[in-house]
Design a protein around this motif. Structure first.
Motif, short mmCIF file in Angstrom:
data_model
loop_
_atom_site.label_atom_id
_atom_site.label_comp_id
_atom_site.label_asym_id
_atom_site.label_seq_id
_atom_site.Cartn_x
_atom_site.Cartn_y
_atom_site.Cartn_z
N MET A 217 29.70 -12.07 -6.41
CA MET A 217 29.80 -13.14 -6.84
C MET A 217 30.44 -14.08 -5.69
SD MET A 217 31.79 -12.46 -10.41
CE MET A 217 31.95 -14.14 -10.61
N VAL A 219 33.04 -18.17 -6.14
CA VAL A 219 33.87 -19.07 -6.81
C VAL A 219 33.80 -20.24 -5.97
CG1 VAL A 219 35.57 -19.63 -7.92
CG2 VAL A 219 34.76 -17.03 -8.54
N SER A 230 30.68 -20.23 -10.57
CA SER A 230 30.11 -18.94 -9.69
C SER A 230 28.77 -18.87 -9.09
CB SER A 230 30.63 -18.79 -10.58
OG SER A 230 31.73 -18.49 -11.09
N GLY A 232 25.98 -15.80 -8.14
CA GLY A 232 26.60 -14.49 -8.30
C GLY A 232 25.18 -13.79 -8.00
N TRP A 242 20.22 -14.77 -6.03
CA TRP A 242 21.90 -15.39 -6.45
C TRP A 242 21.42 -16.63 -7.21
CZ3 TRP A 242 26.89 -13.77 -5.01
CH2 TRP A 242 26.47 -12.29 -3.98
N ARG A 244 23.08 -19.71 -9.32
CA ARG A 244 24.41 -20.82 -10.00
C ARG A 244 24.68 -20.14 -10.98
NH1 ARG A 244 22.42 -26.26 -9.83
NH2 ARG A 244 21.78 -25.09 -11.42
N TRP A 245 26.60 -20.20 -11.14
CA TRP A 245 26.82 -20.06 -12.92
C TRP A 245 27.43 -20.61 -12.52
CZ3 TRP A 245 28.04 -13.89 -11.91
CH2 TRP A 245 26.18 -13.40 -12.07
N TRP A 312 41.49 -18.68 -12.80
CA TRP A 312 40.44 -17.73 -13.56
C TRP A 312 40.53 -16.37 -13.28
CZ3 TRP A 312 40.32 -21.90 -10.26
CH2 TRP A 312 39.90 -23.25 -10.96
N ALA A 314 38.12 -12.68 -13.21
CA ALA A 314 36.85 -12.13 -13.26
C ALA A 314 36.29 -11.52 -14.07
CB ALA A 314 36.38 -12.28 -12.01
#
Length: 315
Positions: A217, A219, A230, A232, A242, A244-245, A312, A314
């Protein structure tokens, strides 16, 4: 003095702390002495030009790069204890472009840099006079974009963030071994931040990122958005893809909430000005049977423009 600090960084073995200030200085502190109450710096390194970034080597505690606002880049080796600069090697300017960002490769053998025309290039500190190796042009969706973020995700992949004029940032992940780009699209949508000093133009967009290699990941936050994004890969090994979140905010405030003073008189947007990764957690999250096993959950800390600390975890 009256100098304004704007960046902090720990070296590879956490023995030295660097502080960048607006008076063109880099102040070096001994972490152990500071924690014992001796806040006197071990060195104050005067620079001739303002610095955009200072990055410690991930493998050599006495080595760091210095990237100036002008795009000039050099690698410094500090004397024992960080008391002075032992040596400094400057890289020659790149023809027709400037360096906008820099980051060490995971093994500390090279610097991965972004340029003013969106290219990713590699520079080798052991051979500073050699020409830069061009690794990748910008993605097709990036025109006139500056490569402002270069963040290694692991030894094979690096996260790239492009600052596009009059548009939101664009992100991609580059495979260093396969020389292939994975587009992740635009993110960190701008809120229309105003100049805090009352000027007509907003401050330049800042990119802040941390990599979590053991979690596959990364960030990212920017200085003009309330999003925390994020990037990941659900799969490991050769199958890494990979994506995008974005942290959802449908059921509550934005991931970067507005600032509200204790008396309620101030309620306004606040913005990220720095990120740090905390890997001191020792507890593992409960797993569903059959899920991949990960190390204890890291925490990403953020400092805001209003002095707030956000965190935050993970999961």
């Amino acid at each position: 003095g009256n100098a304004t600090p704007y960046a902090l960084a720990l070296n590879a073995d956490s023995s030295l702390l660097s502080l960048l200030s607006s008076d063109l200085s880099v102040t070096i502190y001994n972490v152990a002495q500071t924690l014992r109450g001796n806040a006197a710096p071990v060195a104050r390194l005067a620079r001739q030009q303002p610095l955009k970034a200072w990055g410690w080597s991930p493998t050599d505690p006495s080595c760091a790069y210095a990237l100036e606002e002008s795009g000039a880049l050099s690698v410094l080796s500090l004397a024992p204890g960080g008391a002075a600069i032992g040596s400094e090697q400057a890289f020659p300017p790149l023809p027709g472009k400037q360096l906008c960002s820099a980051s060490w490769s995971v093994d500390g053998a090279a610097l991965l840099c972004g340029t003013s025309d969106g290219q990713l290039v590699r520079l080798v500190p052991s051979a500073p006079r050699e020409a830069a190796s061009a690794l990748s042009p910008p993605p097709p969706d990036v025109s006139n974009g500056l490569l402002r973020l270069v963040q290694p995700l692991n030894d094979r992949f690096v996260l790239l963030g492009y600052d596009r004029p009059d548009d939101d940032p664009y992100f991609a992940v580059y495979n260093l071994t396969a020389s292939a780009m994975q587009d992740c699209g635009d993110a960190c949508f701008a809120l229309g931040r105003e100049d805090p000093n009352g000027g007509d133009d907003p401050p330049p967009r800042g990119f802040y990122a941390v990599g979590l290699p053991d979690w596959r990941m990364g960030v990212v936050c920017t200085s003009d958005s309330d999003q925390v994004v994020s990037f990941g890969s659900r799969k490991g090994g050769e199958a890494q893809r990979w994506q995008r979140w974005v942290l959802p905010d449908e059921e509550g405030p934005p991931a970067v909430p507005p600032f509200e003073s204790a008396d309620g008189d101030v309620f306004e947007d606040q913005y990220i000005v720095g990120l740090a990764l905390d890997v001191t957690n020792t507890e593992r999250i409960a797993r569903i049977a059959g899920e991949e096993k990960f190390p204890p959950s890291p925490v990403v800390w953020a400092l805001t423009s209003h002095g707030s600390l956000l965190a935050w975890t993970a999961l």
